[in-house]
Design a protein around this motif. Structure first.
Motif, PDB file in Angstrom:
ATOM      1  N   ALA A 221       0.832  -1.207   0.000  1.00 42.54           N
ATOM      2  CA  ALA A 221       0.000   0.000   0.000  1.00 42.54           C
ATOM      3  C   ALA A 221       0.865   1.256   0.000  1.00 42.54           C
ATOM      4  CB  ALA A 221      -0.924  -0.016   1.208  1.00 42.54           C
ATOM      5  N   ASP A 222       1.940   1.225   0.777  1.00 40.15           N
ATOM      6  CA  ASP A 222       2.839   2.376   0.832  1.00 40.15           C
ATOM      7  C   ASP A 222       3.486   2.631  -0.530  1.00 40.15           C
ATOM      8  OD1 ASP A 222       4.505   4.380   2.333  1.00 40.15           O
ATOM      9  OD2 ASP A 222       6.105   3.038   1.698  1.00 40.15           O
ATOM     10  N   LEU A 223       3.896   1.567  -1.219  1.00 45.70           N
ATOM     11  CA  LEU A 223       4.523   1.715  -2.538  1.00 45.70           C
ATOM     12  C   LEU A 223       3.525   2.228  -3.568  1.00 45.70           C
ATOM     13  CD1 LEU A 223       6.623  -1.567  -2.473  1.00 45.70           C
ATOM     14  CD2 LEU A 223       7.524   0.772  -2.414  1.00 45.70           C
ATOM     15  N   ALA A 224       2.300   1.715  -3.519  1.00 44.60           N
ATOM     16  CA  ALA A 224       1.275   2.217  -4.433  1.00 44.60           C
ATOM     17  C   ALA A 224       1.019   3.700  -4.191  1.00 44.60           C
ATOM     18  CB  ALA A 224      -0.012   1.412  -4.267  1.00 44.60           C
ATOM     19  N   ASN A 225       0.937   4.095  -2.932  1.00 40.76           N
ATOM     20  CA  ASN A 225       0.693   5.510  -2.616  1.00 40.76           C
ATOM     21  C   ASN A 225       1.866   6.385  -3.045  1.00 40.76           C
ATOM     22  OD1 ASN A 225      -1.883   5.191  -1.513  1.00 40.76           O
ATOM     23  ND2 ASN A 225      -1.064   4.649   0.495  1.00 40.76           N
ATOM     24  N   THR A 226       3.082   5.847  -2.932  1.00 42.58           N
ATOM     25  CA  THR A 226       4.251   6.603  -3.400  1.00 42.58           C
ATOM     26  C   THR A 226       4.148   6.871  -4.895  1.00 42.58           C
ATOM     27  OG1 THR A 226       5.697   5.703  -1.673  1.00 42.58           O
ATOM     28  CG2 THR A 226       6.757   6.528  -3.672  1.00 42.58           C
ATOM     29  N   ALA A 227       3.797   5.850  -5.658  1.00 46.41           N
ATOM     30  CA  ALA A 227       3.657   6.035  -7.102  1.00 46.41           C
ATOM     31  C   ALA A 227       2.522   6.999  -7.432  1.00 46.41           C
ATOM     32  CB  ALA A 227       3.416   4.686  -7.775  1.00 46.41           C
ATOM     33  N   ILE A 228       1.428   6.904  -6.697  1.00 45.10           N
ATOM     34  CA  ILE A 228       0.297   7.808  -6.912  1.00 45.10           C
ATOM     35  C   ILE A 228       0.719   9.256  -6.668  1.00 45.10           C
ATOM     36  CG2 ILE A 228      -1.950   8.509  -5.986  1.00 45.10           C
ATOM     37  CD1 ILE A 228      -2.495   5.482  -5.542  1.00 45.10           C
TER      38      ILE A 228
END
Length: 274
Positions: free
Chosen positions: A92-99
């Motif tokens: 989730a943290d990695l997805a939010n970083t990309a977002i």
């Protein structure tokens, strides 16, 4: 270097030619190596579920390092021997970083590779994507979910795909925002796709497990590759060989360069010993 005790080859762009085939010349060279007592392993960004069309072309069954080192798989027993997964919180943290990095951009999507237990697990339970993810011809049977569901289960890697960028462009945007202690970012194709795994997990880590279990020192390993996800493996091996078709950064990391995958580059090197 004397004849290696372990030959490790990337699959796409290295073992396979542009038609997705193992040439008869390469198949014969590898068979001679195996008969002489040398071990052969494959190291790929592919999940173990996508190995059958490759393994069917070989006269032996190699150990396989899959998902860029996150999975070590024995196809002779359909057995996942080792796995390194990202937990849901990190996903989730990695997805939010990309977002955050791609704020205001809508031309991208996410995917995940869940490990499962077998090469025969249902594809739609292991390879999941969000609606914005652009698939390839070989992406068959995937599941389509929202981001929250996508990151709710541990996975070998999370994928970010952008439909209007090259992989290098996307990597240059997102990799600086990812703490290496949190995850490892790489790419294995040019079509706007980056792959993020657990920290320290790359092909070298997976091949090191195989070599250790076989009792083989890195100095007795020769490895072949063509893309940035091969760099750590080529540096780790006693001899790292870049294919003639390799990305420039891969040539810089290798000890030697051979011909392209369409010009029998892998076979040419192996034929020096066997």
């Amino acid at each position: 270097m004397v004849a290696p005790k372990l030959i490790v080859s990337d699959i796409d762009g290295t073992l396979l030619d542009s038609n997705g085939r193992v040439s008869p010349r390469l198949r014969d060279a590898l068979a001679r190596a195996v008969r002489a007592g040398t071990k052969v392993a494959l190291a790929t960004g592919r999940p173990h579920r996508w190995l059958a069309p490759v393994l069917d072309q070989l006269p032996f069954t190699p150990m396989c390092v899959c998902a860029n080192g996150a999975v070590v798989y024995d196809p002779s027993r359909d057995d996942v021997l080792h796995r390194h997964e990202l937990d849901p919180e990190t996903l989730a943290d990695l997805a939010n970083t990309a977002i955050d990095v791609l704020a205001g951009d809508t031309d991208y999507g996410f995917g995940v590779e869940r490990v499962g237990d077998s090469a025969f697990d249902p594809e739609d339970q292991c390879f999941l994507i969000t609606p914005g993810y652009s698939t390839d011809l070989w992406d068959i049977g995937y599941g389509v979910v929202g981001v929250d569901e996508l990151v709710s289960v541990p996975a070998a890697k999370i994928l970010v795909r952008h439909n209007a960028m090259t992989s290098a462009e996307l990597f240059d945007l997102i990799a600086p925002a990812v703490d290496p202690a949190r995850a490892h970012v790489t790419y294995s194709m040019n079509d706007g796709l980056i792959e993020i795994s657990a920290p320290g997990i790359n092909k070298a880590a997976g091949v090191s497990i195989v070599a250790t279990e076989l009792g083989i020192d890195p100095s007795d390993v020769v490895a072949f590759g063509d893309m940035p996800n091969d760099i750590e493996m080529l540096a780790w091996a006693g001899m790292g060989v870049a294919m003639g078709n390799a990305a420039p950064i891969v040539h810089d990391a290798a000890d030697a360069t051979t011909a392209s995958n369409d010009d029998f580059g892998l076979a040419r090197v192996i034929e020096q010993w066997f």
